[in-house]
Design a protein around this motif. Structure first.
Motif, mmCIF file in Angstrom:
data_model
loop_
_atom_site.group_PDB
_atom_site.id
_atom_site.type_symbol
_atom_site.label_atom_id
_atom_site.label_comp_id
_atom_site.label_asym_id
_atom_site.label_seq_id
_atom_site.Cartn_x
_atom_site.Cartn_y
_atom_site.Cartn_z
ATOM 1 N N CYS A 156 27.718 -37.342 -36.703
ATOM 2 C CA CYS A 156 26.390 -36.858 -37.124
ATOM 3 C C CYS A 156 25.387 -37.983 -37.314
ATOM 4 C CB CYS A 156 26.505 -36.044 -38.394
ATOM 5 S SG CYS A 156 26.811 -37.061 -39.849
ATOM 6 N N CYS A 175 31.903 -39.592 -41.468
ATOM 7 C CA CYS A 175 31.491 -39.342 -42.853
ATOM 8 C C CYS A 175 32.286 -38.137 -43.386
ATOM 9 C CB CYS A 175 29.984 -39.087 -42.899
ATOM 10 S SG CYS A 175 29.532 -37.444 -42.323
ATOM 11 N N CYS A 178 32.145 -34.838 -41.677
ATOM 12 C CA CYS A 178 32.661 -34.767 -40.298
ATOM 13 C C CYS A 178 34.151 -35.085 -40.195
ATOM 14 C CB CYS A 178 31.854 -35.701 -39.401
ATOM 15 S SG CYS A 178 30.102 -35.304 -39.378
HETATM 16 ZN ZN LIG Z 1 29.131 -37.260 -40.037
#
Ligand SMILES: [Zn+2]
Length: 246
Positions: A156, A175, A178
């Motif tokens: 992302c 992250c 994700c």
């Molecule tokens: Zn992410």
């Protein structure tokens, strides 16, 4: 056709009764397989420059399928790497990595220069071997076309650096939002990612005395090893396994 080039010997094996078959990473012709005629005879004048690690000036004759070494003059034989089992094992590992990624006839000037620098550092006394090996691995991955993505989430693109995982498959950090995109992604600390980024952006010569905390080194080492196995055609690390047991 004659080619004059510098090269680093990656492999030297027996070929027939008196000859040696070498795999050389050359600056001008990439990886080549070359025969050293009479290379196994004790009085051969090629002998000094054709052992693994040797950094030599070669004159190569290109035959139909193989090269023949017509002249060879060693510039550096890396004696101090060969006489120390730890350095020898790490050095052999570097040669193995390079051999696995360079195709015949394919040049890679940045990798050639990286390997040369790493071998010259490995023969020195006052160096941090772990830092040199991690720096080599990371930069090697870049030059081989597998640069890990470390500055934002690979899915992302957020730059929030908390609770990270590293996706071997995608080649970058994920992250928390994700994580689910790769259930096999490995936990990794923010400091380890920063360290990897630092090593990627510094010349290997500049980090030769950098001390890395053992825990960070272990985490980075583990990720890199999995990354290499996943993307590069290597399944066994005999020399690395050996050095871990020392
Ligand atoms: Zn992410």
């Amino acid at each position: 056709m004659l080619i004059k080039t510098e090269g680093i010997v990656l492999k030297n094996r027996k070929y027939g009764e008196n000859d040696s078959l070498l795999t050389i990473f050359t600056r001008k012709a990439g990886k080549v397989n070359a025969i050293a005629k009479g290379g196994r005879k004790p009085k051969s004048n090629l002998l000094a420059g054709i052992q693994p690690f040797c950094y030599s000036d070669f004159v190569l004759y290109k035959g139909k399928s193989l090269y023949t070494i017509s002249q060879c003059e060693s510039k550096e034989i890396f004696y101090s790497i060969r006489e120390d089992l730890t350095r020898l094992s790490y050095g052999a590992y570097l040669l193995q990595l390079v051999e696995a990624v360079i195709n015949e006839g394919q040049t890679n000037h940045r990798l050639f220069s990286l390997l040369g620098k790493a071998l010259f550092l490995l023969k020195k006394e006052d160096i941090e071997i772990q830092s040199i090996i991690r720096s080599f691995e990371l930069n090697y991955l870049v030059y081989a076309g597998y640069k890990p993505h470390l500055t934002s989430c690979i899915n992302c693109n957020t730059t929030e650096m908390k609770d990270l995982r590293f996706s071997i498959q995608e080649g970058g950090i994920l992250c928390p939002k994700c994580h689910h995109t790769d259930p096999f992604a490995l936990r990794v600390s923010e400091t380890t990612i920063k360290l990897a980024y630092y090593l990627l952006n510094k010349d290997i010569v500049e980090i030769q005395k950098l001390k890395i905390h053992p825990l960070l080194n272990e985490q980075l080492k583990k990720i890199i090893k999995k990354y290499i196995v996943a993307h590069i055609n290597i399944y066994e690390f005999k020399s690395l396994d050996l050095v871990d047991k020392l």
